[in-house]
Scaffold this motif. Structure first.
Motif, PDB file in Angstrom:
ATOM      1  N   CYS A 437       0.827  -1.205   0.000  1.00 48.89           N
ATOM      2  CA  CYS A 437       0.000   0.000   0.000  1.00 48.89           C
ATOM      3  C   CYS A 437       0.863   1.257   0.000  1.00 48.89           C
ATOM      4  N   CYS A 466      -0.988  -3.555  -9.552  1.00 47.33           N
ATOM      5  CA  CYS A 466      -2.320  -3.652  -8.948  1.00 47.33           C
ATOM      6  C   CYS A 466      -2.545  -5.037  -8.350  1.00 47.33           C
ATOM      7  N   ASP A 467      -2.032  -6.059  -9.016  1.00 42.66           N
ATOM      8  CA  ASP A 467      -2.155  -7.427  -8.523  1.00 42.66           C
ATOM      9  C   ASP A 467      -1.434  -7.576  -7.178  1.00 42.66           C
ATOM     10  N   THR A 470      -3.483  -5.743  -4.491  1.00 40.62           N
ATOM     11  CA  THR A 470      -4.717  -6.445  -4.161  1.00 40.62           C
ATOM     12  C   THR A 470      -4.470  -7.580  -3.178  1.00 40.62           C
ATOM     13  N   TYR A 471      -3.462  -8.380  -3.448  1.00 41.96           N
ATOM     14  CA  TYR A 471      -3.248  -9.597  -2.660  1.00 41.96           C
ATOM     15  C   TYR A 471      -2.212  -9.452  -1.552  1.00 41.96           C
ATOM     16  N   SER A 473      -1.735  -6.322   0.376  1.00 44.28           N
ATOM     17  CA  SER A 473      -2.016  -5.274   1.360  1.00 44.28           C
ATOM     18  C   SER A 473      -2.720  -5.840   2.588  1.00 44.28           C
ATOM     19  N   GLY A 479      -5.692  -2.817  -0.715  1.00 45.11           N
ATOM     20  CA  GLY A 479      -6.274  -3.938  -1.444  1.00 45.11           C
ATOM     21  C   GLY A 479      -7.348  -3.551  -2.429  1.00 45.11           C
ATOM     22  N   MET A 480      -8.023  -2.403  -2.198  1.00 40.33           N
ATOM     23  CA  MET A 480      -9.103  -1.990  -3.092  1.00 40.33           C
ATOM     24  C   MET A 480      -8.746  -0.821  -3.994  1.00 40.33           C
ATOM     25  N   THR A 481      -7.619  -0.187  -3.756  1.00 37.06           N
ATOM     26  CA  THR A 481      -7.209   0.904  -4.656  1.00 37.06           C
ATOM     27  C   THR A 481      -7.144   0.447  -6.118  1.00 37.06           C
ATOM     28  N   PRO A 482      -6.761  -0.808  -6.409  1.00 30.74           N
ATOM     29  CA  PRO A 482      -6.786  -1.259  -7.808  1.00 30.74           C
ATOM     30  C   PRO A 482      -8.174  -1.299  -8.446  1.00 30.74           C
ATOM     31  N   TYR A 483      -9.248  -1.338  -7.646  1.00 26.95           N
ATOM     32  CA  TYR A 483     -10.594  -1.389  -8.233  1.00 26.95           C
ATOM     33  C   TYR A 483     -10.833  -0.211  -9.178  1.00 26.95           C
TER      34      TYR A 483
END
Length: 497
Positions: A437, A466-467, A470-471, A473, A479-483
């Motif tokens: 993060c 982003c991967d 996601t996995y 953090s 974990g959701m910033t890549p959304y």
């Protein structure tokens, strides 16, 4: 005869001059020897009509809006205190289509009652849930909440009954109820509206939770930018007196950090520490505030509980679709014509909210992208506007409902810039505890800048980053910033080249 006039004291109405409107009405009424009683209610959630003035007449509550101080003399000339005709007259407030089409449950008293009056709250059905809960065993209360299908309204959508049962079954001399009122998502305001417009509902829900798990102490962690909510809650607690029995609630002002909306960082902050995420396990339900079993729910979750007890679990469960039971107050913001709050059962579509309630874009241009679920929520293109608003349907398209915040963008939006904004937001708000993060978001901003400058071959690097976030953090911040980043990249690739 005394005429009752409602002028909202809600923060949104205050920002638009509601205090000045109330003062002008009081002044002119005094000069004309008209006896009035001004009630500073909450907002109905029709923000384009604020300040919305309501007058109690034989025909019901007649609304006028949006009212400015310049309008007050003409309103009196039109005899608005008796419901007289005027260009700003909207008629019976309950008959307005925006309100009439809704099915308000949790928010049904907001804008209706005097938020400073416990008697008014009880006259409109408040207190029944607490009275019934006092006649039940703790396990029976938990079972009611479990059977209702209520899930966390703060974003995670975790079943509330399971969380409560875990705390109930954990033996401890002291347990706590914590309300997460650190409403920091962009485009969200339902927590604030309820705290300012119906604070006794939240207080009642917390007291029921206390009975359910054996807790006698509660904390409400209120966003620091919500001074009016902070004041309304403290005033309600002072008024409540013995109504809460031996359950005691303290209102705490939040630390001003977005990450403190994460439940473990919130606990750290209440304890007087820096707001950083805790490792799990142990879960807060077992080892939470001050090391004791703790129920942590957000405002709307707890405010839903009184009606579940008062009207029965079946009533609540029969609202909604599938595993998404009950209602959710959706909040329309951004480039939207009629921004405000809409409470409906799960099951309608995003398109219905955007057009049937929101009226399309404020600019008049086509809506291109909709972000649902706050700054960590995915961007949905027009092809996904018919997605049903329920947790599973959104998960199926790689999105989240979150807290029900909906921010609209028209066809002038630069989605690559929005992707960069998401990464930059994470840079600014990360607690810094985990590397994916803290460092990943910083590298993400740099990679997006290079892509926007023409280095399109780095799109694969952005996806890999982003991967990792996601996995790797620790919490949803990283974990959701890549959304939002990946949804912008997947649905609007033309903006990145």
């Amino acid at each position: 005869m005394t005429i009752t006039i409602y002028v909202p004291g809600d923060a949104a109405a205050l920002a638009l001059g509601a205090d000045r409107v109330a003062a002008a009405i009081t002044s002119i009424a005094a000069k004309q020897n008209i006896n009035i009683n001004i009630v500073r209610n909450g907002s109905r959630g029709l923000f384009w009509l604020e300040p919305l003035v309501e007058v109690v007449t034989a025909q019901g509550r007649i609304a006028y809006g949006p009212v400015t101080i310049q309008d007050i003399p003409d309103l009196f000339k039109a005899n608005f205190t008796s419901g007289g005709n005027h260009p700003l007259r909207l008629g019976d407030i309950e008959a307005l289509p925006y309100l009439a089409r809704q099915q308000r449950v949790t928010m049904r008293r907001v804008g209706v009652v005097d938020p400073h009056s416990l008697a008014d709250y009880q006259a409109h059905g408040g207190g029944k849930g607490l009275a019934l809960a006092r006649q039940l065993a703790s396990a029976a209360i938990v079972q009611q909440v479990t059977d209702s299908g209520l899930r966390g309204r703060g974003g995670a959508a975790f079943p509330t009954g399971i969380k409560w049962k875990t705390v109930l079954d954990t033996k401890a001399a002291q347990k706590y109820i914590v309300c997460n009122a650190d409403e920091g998502d962009s485009g969200t305001f339902s927590d604030r509206m309820l705290m300012e417009g119906d604070p006794f509902c939240l207080i009642e829900g917390m007291a029921i939770a206390g009975l359910a798990v054996g807790a006698n102490k509660g904390y409400i962690y209120v966003r620091s930018e919500y001074p009016h909510a902070f004041g309304a809650l403290n005033a309600a607690l002072e008024t409540a007196g013995d109504w809460l029995g031996d359950f005691h609630i303290e209102v705490r002002k939040a630390a001003g950090a977005y990450v403190c909306g994460e439940e473990t960082a919130l606990l750290e902050s209440i304890e007087g520490k820096r707001g950083i995420v805790r490792s799990k396990p142990p879960l807060p339900a077992i080892t939470g505030l001050f090391g004791q079993p703790t129920v942590i729910n957000n405002v709307i979750s707890l405010a839903s509980v009184p009606d579940i007890l008062a009207q029965g679990a079946t009533f609540y469960r029969n609202l909604g679709v599938g595993r998404s039971c009950g209602t959710l107050p959706f909040q329309l913001a951004g480039n939207i014509k009629f921004g405000g709050l809409i409470e409906v059962p799960f099951g309608c579509t995003l398109r219905e909210l955007l057009y049937d309630y929101g009226g399309g874009s404020r600019s008049g241009r086509p809506l291109r992208a909709i972000q649902v679920g706050g700054p960590l929520g995915a961007y949905l293109p027009e092809s996904q506007f018919d997605t049903v608003l329920d947790y599973e349907a959104f998960a199926a398209v790689g999105a989240v409902l979150g807290h029900g915040g909906i921010v609209a963008f028209d066809d002038t939006v630069d989605m690559a810039k929005q992707a960069r904004y998401a990464m930059k937001f994470c840079v600014l708000e990360s607690c810094g505890k985990c590397t994916p993060c803290r460092i990943g978001s910083t590298r993400g901003v740099e990679v997006i800048d290079r892509i926007r400058a023409g280095a399109h071959e780095q799109i694969s690097l952005l996806r890999d980053l982003c991967d990792t976030m996601t996995y790797g953090s620790m919490c949803a911040m990283g974990g959701m910033t890549p959304y939002p980043v990946l949804s912008a990249l997947n649905h609007f690739p033309e903006d990145f080249v």
